[in-house]
Design an enzyme around this catalytic site. Structure first.
Site, mmCIF file in Angstrom:
data_model
loop_
_atom_site.group_PDB
_atom_site.id
_atom_site.type_symbol
_atom_site.label_atom_id
_atom_site.label_comp_id
_atom_site.label_asym_id
_atom_site.label_seq_id
_atom_site.Cartn_x
_atom_site.Cartn_y
_atom_site.Cartn_z
ATOM 1 N N TRP A 1 0.826 -1.216 0.000
ATOM 2 C CA TRP A 1 0.000 0.000 0.000
ATOM 3 C C TRP A 1 0.851 1.252 0.000
ATOM 4 C CZ3 TRP A 1 -4.409 -0.460 -2.032
ATOM 5 C CH2 TRP A 1 -5.140 -1.645 -1.882
ATOM 6 N N ASP B 1 -1.344 6.748 6.280
ATOM 7 C CA ASP B 1 -2.482 5.980 5.771
ATOM 8 C C ASP B 1 -2.844 4.989 6.880
ATOM 9 O OD1 ASP B 1 -4.227 4.206 4.612
ATOM 10 O OD2 ASP B 1 -2.930 3.661 2.925
ATOM 11 N N LYS C 1 -12.817 -0.963 7.003
ATOM 12 C CA LYS C 1 -12.182 -2.014 7.810
ATOM 13 C C LYS C 1 -12.565 -1.876 9.279
ATOM 14 C CE LYS C 1 -8.605 -1.691 4.424
ATOM 15 N NZ LYS C 1 -8.859 -2.918 3.669
HETATM 16 N N1 PMP Z 1 -4.294 1.583 2.154
HETATM 17 C C1 PMP Z 1 -4.408 0.483 2.897
HETATM 18 C C2 PMP Z 1 -3.469 0.298 4.053
HETATM 19 C C3 PMP Z 1 -5.390 -0.457 2.599
HETATM 20 O O1 PMP Z 1 -5.502 -1.561 3.327
HETATM 21 C C4 PMP Z 1 -6.262 -0.231 1.508
HETATM 22 C C5 PMP Z 1 -7.383 -1.185 1.156
HETATM 23 N N2 PMP Z 1 -7.178 -2.497 1.401
HETATM 24 C C6 PMP Z 1 -6.084 0.915 0.749
HETATM 25 C C7 PMP Z 1 -5.107 1.811 1.100
HETATM 26 C C8 PMP Z 1 -6.970 1.211 -0.416
HETATM 27 O O2 PMP Z 1 -8.154 1.638 0.118
HETATM 28 P P1 PMP Z 1 -9.454 1.992 -0.711
HETATM 29 O O3 PMP Z 1 -9.931 0.724 -1.301
HETATM 30 O O4 PMP Z 1 -10.338 2.562 0.346
HETATM 31 O O5 PMP Z 1 -9.078 3.000 -1.728
#
Ligand code: PMP
Length: 360
Positions: free
Chosen positions: A102, A171, A195
């Site tokens: 991520w 994040d 989450k």
């Molecule tokens: N950052 C992290 C740490 C994540 O776990 C996720 C989704 N699994 C995201 C970003 C992407 O998030 P979104 O689908 O809300 O754009």
């Protein structure tokens, strides 16, 4: 009604009392004769829902008055670009710490707006630890330092945050509200709701107000933190239903004893699972102990080709779903967010024991 233990990484399990309240209020929200889904975001009932939600978020996370709380859309993925658009503030570079996929994605998107410096990366070790701060390369010109507080796929979580750096951007999609934390350490926190704090469709943003107000030319108003703040996150039609449920989740956190109680329970859940994994030879978790996540616990079986599918099938039969690991790392992953009860983790460990006993 049969609820199962849902270990999905997200969208993920929600607290049962929250779902029950949603059901209770679904057709007629408190005498309005309509569902929250059907309400104008401009009318009083929804305005009160929105205001209460922000109040509870501020209270639970202990957010100081000089931080704005925004309810946006587009998920953390949109924030990968929105953050640099807002926080470069005349600078051209930003530093990124890579401790999983991520963070890597965030850095790649930021590269469309900024010169991205990789302060450190553990990719060479398959993202199984957080690089030692002594080896980080921090650019004094960087507008901010970005990190992913919890890497959902690899199960790597920061326990301590750096200080004395450029404003810290985190994040927190997969560990927001999972433990007590001092918001003052951060310039910007963002998190997709799906989450730990609600349904998909809502992104929580917490930003220090002195950092906002000078976006890159060409930035859409809807991505300008100051414009969003000035319009109380209603510059366009917000994700009203998700916002409402998010408010209920924060009320639930309060009712459970607040973030300290939630954090203690999360530590107990994670400890139980890691203690079990470390105490036997069948399952393995590759993450350095000090950096292990209390939210996402990846683990592998000795013979994935033959055992993984069987493990997952048996898990569903035992009332445990969502355990398949991310395709990037394979194996299994148990996401044990705030709403996963201790009984769920106990049931998982029982199942793991039984599976290992018969296949080991
Ligand atoms: N950052 C992290 C740490 C994540 O776990 C996720 C989704 N699994 C995201 C970003 C992407 O998030 P979104 O689908 O809300 O754009």
């Amino acid at each position: 009604m049969a609820r199962i233990f849902n270990f999905s990484a997200g969208p993920a399990t929600l607290p049962e009392p929250v779902l029950a309240q949603v059901r209770e209020e679904l057709l007629d929200w408190r005498g309005t004769g309509m569902s929250v889904m059907e309400m104008s975001h401009r009318d009083k009932p929804f305005m009160s829902i929105a205001t209460d939600c922000e109040k509870n978020v501020r209270e639970v996370l202990d957010i100081p008055a000089n931080y704005k709380v925004l309810f946006m859309q587009g998920g953390a993925t949109a924030q990968f670009g929105i953050a640099p658009q807002n926080l470069l503030r005349g600078r051209t570079t930003a530093d990124y710490l890579l401790t999983g996929d991520w963070g890597k994605k965030a850095a790649k998107e930021a590269g469309k707006f900024a010169k991205v410096g990789i302060a450190a990366s553990s990719e060479g070790d398959k993202f199984t630890h957080i690089p030692d701060p002594a080896g980080w390369t921090l650019n004094p010109e960087a507008a901010y330092l970005h990190l992913t507080s919890n890497e959902t796929i690899h199960g790597v979580q920061f326990r301590h945050f750096p200080s004395g750096t450029a404003p810290l951007v985190a994040d927190m999609s997969s560990d927001i509200a999972c433990r007590p934390l001092d918001v003052r350490q951060f310039g910007l926190i963002y998190a997709g709701a799906q989450k730990n704090i609600g349904p998909a469709g809502l992104t929580l943003v917490i930003v220090r107000e002195d950092l906002i107000g000078s976006v890159l030319p060409g930035t859409l108003s809807i991505h300008d933190y100051r414009a969003v703040a000035e319009n109380e996150s209603m510059l366009n039609t917000p994700s009203t239903f998700s916002w409402y449920v998010c408010g209920l989740v924060f009320q639930w956190i309060k009712a459970e004893g607040g973030i300290a109680a939630i954090g203690a329970r999360n530590e107990r859940k994670a400890q139980a699972l890691y203690d079990y994994i470390d105490g036997q030879d069948f399952y393995r978790n590759p993450v350095r102990k000090a950096d292990r996540s209390i939210m996402n616990v990846p683990f592998t079986l000795p013979q994935p080709e033959t055992q993984d599918a069987e493990f997952l099938k048996g898990a569903v039969a035992a009332g445990l779903s969502g355990l398949k690991g991310h395709r990037a790392v394979g194996g299994m992953r148990a996401s044990i967010y705030n709403a996963m009860p201790e009984a769920g983790v106990a049931a998982l460990i029982d199942y793991m024991k039984e599976f290992a006993r018969t296949r080991g």
